[in-house]
Design a protein around this motif. Structure first.
Motif, short mmCIF file in Angstrom:
data_model
loop_
_atom_site.label_atom_id
_atom_site.label_comp_id
_atom_site.label_asym_id
_atom_site.label_seq_id
_atom_site.Cartn_x
_atom_site.Cartn_y
_atom_site.Cartn_z
N ASP A 72 0.81 -1.21 0.00
CA ASP A 72 0.00 0.00 0.00
C ASP A 72 0.84 1.26 0.00
OD1 ASP A 72 -2.51 1.57 0.41
OD2 ASP A 72 -1.50 2.04 2.30
N LEU B 76 -2.31 -8.40 3.04
CA LEU B 76 -2.89 -7.13 3.47
C LEU B 76 -3.16 -7.13 4.96
CD1 LEU B 76 -4.06 -4.36 2.78
CD2 LEU B 76 -6.18 -5.50 2.06
N THR C 135 -4.77 -5.31 8.30
CA THR C 135 -6.03 -4.59 8.48
C THR C 135 -5.82 -3.08 8.64
OG1 THR C 135 -5.99 -5.14 10.84
CG2 THR C 135 -7.31 -6.55 9.40
N LYS D 159 -4.05 -1.26 6.90
CA LYS D 159 -3.88 -0.67 5.58
C LYS D 159 -5.17 -0.72 4.75
CE LYS D 159 0.61 0.11 5.89
NZ LYS D 159 1.17 1.48 5.85
N VAL D 160 -6.18 -1.34 5.28
CA VAL D 160 -7.39 -1.61 4.50
C VAL D 160 -8.10 -0.33 4.06
CG1 VAL D 160 -9.76 -2.45 4.76
CG2 VAL D 160 -7.83 -3.95 5.29
N ARG D 161 -8.18 0.65 4.94
CA ARG D 161 -8.90 1.87 4.59
C ARG D 161 -8.25 2.57 3.40
NH1 ARG D 161 -10.97 6.51 8.86
NH2 ARG D 161 -12.20 7.73 7.36
N ALA E 141 -8.80 0.42 0.17
CA ALA E 141 -10.19 0.51 -0.30
C ALA E 141 -10.47 1.82 -1.03
CB ALA E 141 -11.15 0.36 0.87
N VAL F 13 -9.29 -6.72 -4.51
CA VAL F 13 -8.30 -7.26 -3.58
C VAL F 13 -8.23 -8.75 -3.82
CG1 VAL F 13 -7.66 -7.60 -1.17
CG2 VAL F 13 -8.73 -5.44 -1.88
N VAL G 187 -7.62 -11.98 -0.18
CA VAL G 187 -8.51 -12.13 0.97
C VAL G 187 -8.34 -13.54 1.54
CG1 VAL G 187 -10.90 -12.09 1.75
CG2 VAL G 187 -10.13 -10.47 0.00
N LEU H 205 -10.06 -9.81 7.92
CA LEU H 205 -9.83 -8.97 6.75
C LEU H 205 -11.12 -8.68 6.00
CD1 LEU H 205 -7.83 -7.49 4.95
CD2 LEU H 205 -7.33 -9.66 3.80
N LEU I 83 -12.42 -4.94 5.32
CA LEU I 83 -12.66 -4.49 3.95
C LEU I 83 -14.10 -4.02 3.76
CD1 LEU I 83 -10.73 -7.21 1.92
CD2 LEU I 83 -10.26 -4.76 1.87
N CYS J 141 -13.44 -9.07 -4.67
CA CYS J 141 -12.58 -9.85 -3.79
C CYS J 141 -12.30 -11.23 -4.38
CB CYS J 141 -13.22 -10.05 -2.41
SG CYS J 141 -13.39 -8.53 -1.45
#
Length: 239
Positions: free
Chosen positions: A63, A86, A88, A90-92, A95, A101, A104, A109, A113, A126
């Motif tokens: 990311d 990934l 969590t 970094k998820v925002r 997204a 993605v 998954v 996660l 997501l 996903c």
């Protein structure tokens, strides 16, 4: 045309020939296989050149590299795939720019997501990453979950707000019964995909195969191949 653009064009042509030949050998139409160019470690300028050469799908695995690159290329018509393991936290960020993605592999996660996608007002495609080197209930060395966990996680993705279950992804394993047996590993993924599609008919995407083994992936039935080195060249060392 710049030297770099000429180099990328020549590399893309060679990869296209490989995919076309693999499709012909497998009795498949060329249109059945989509090329995703993995642009990790390469600059936004290369992404821009690839776009000029007709590439429409690109992938990143970190990311911290992908977010600024996607922002710099926001004017381009591209579909961004996130293919790395990934976390969590970094998820925002992911997204906010990723269209899909591909990695998954756990409930936590999926939940993160879903929350991030809803907050961003977006729908994220996903893929469940299958680790063919993982024992039951475990995760593989390269991420992904064991085959026997796919059905449960697929149901969770399909039922999560803001997410769309599109299919499966794998990386040819370095250990376990499929180590060194790329085509066998991809054929095993296709078997898992067939079972998944019985419950989720729209989850038709199978992402498998990279620069070294795209032919084996096409032969097995992959719908998408992820090619980096063969298009962009040997990656610079990080650090």
């Amino acid at each position: 045309m710049t030297d770099r653009k000429c180099q990328l064009a020549a590399n893309l042509a060679r990869v296209e020939d490989r995919i076309s030949s693999a499709c012909a050998s497998a009795g498949r139409d060329r249109e059945e296989v989509t090329l995703i160019v993995v642009t990790k470690t390469y600059p936004a300028s290369d992404v821009r050149l690839l776009s000029e050469l007709g590439v429409r799908q690109v992938a990143e695995n970190r990311d911290q590299d992908a977010a600024p690159k996607a922002a710099e290329c926001a004017d381009l018509v591209l579909k961004w795939h996130f293919v790395g393991q990934l976390q969590t936290n970094k998820v925002r960020s992911v997204a906010s720019y990723a269209d899909m993605v591909q990695s998954v592999d756990r409930t936590k996660l999926v939940t993160a997501l879903s929350t991030a996608a809803v907050r961003a007002g977006r729908e994220l495609g996903c893929l469940i990453q299958v680790a063919l080197d993982a024992e039951s209930g475990e995760r593989g060395a390269r991420g992904g979950l064991a085959p026997d966990g796919v059905e449960e996680l697929a149901d969770q993705v399909a039922g999560a707000a803001g997410l769309r279950l599109d299919g499966l992804m794998t990386v040819a394993p370095l250990a376990g019964p499929y180590a060194g047996r790329q085509q066998a590993s991809f054929e095993r993924l296709m078997e898992i995909s067939s079972r998944l599609r019985a419950a989720h008919p729209a989850a038709t995407m199978v992402s498998a195969g990279m620069s070294a083994d795209l032919e084996e992936a096409v032969a097995a039935g992959a719908t998408h191949v992820r090619v980096g080195t063969a298009v962009l060249g040997v990656r610079p060392r990080l650090g």
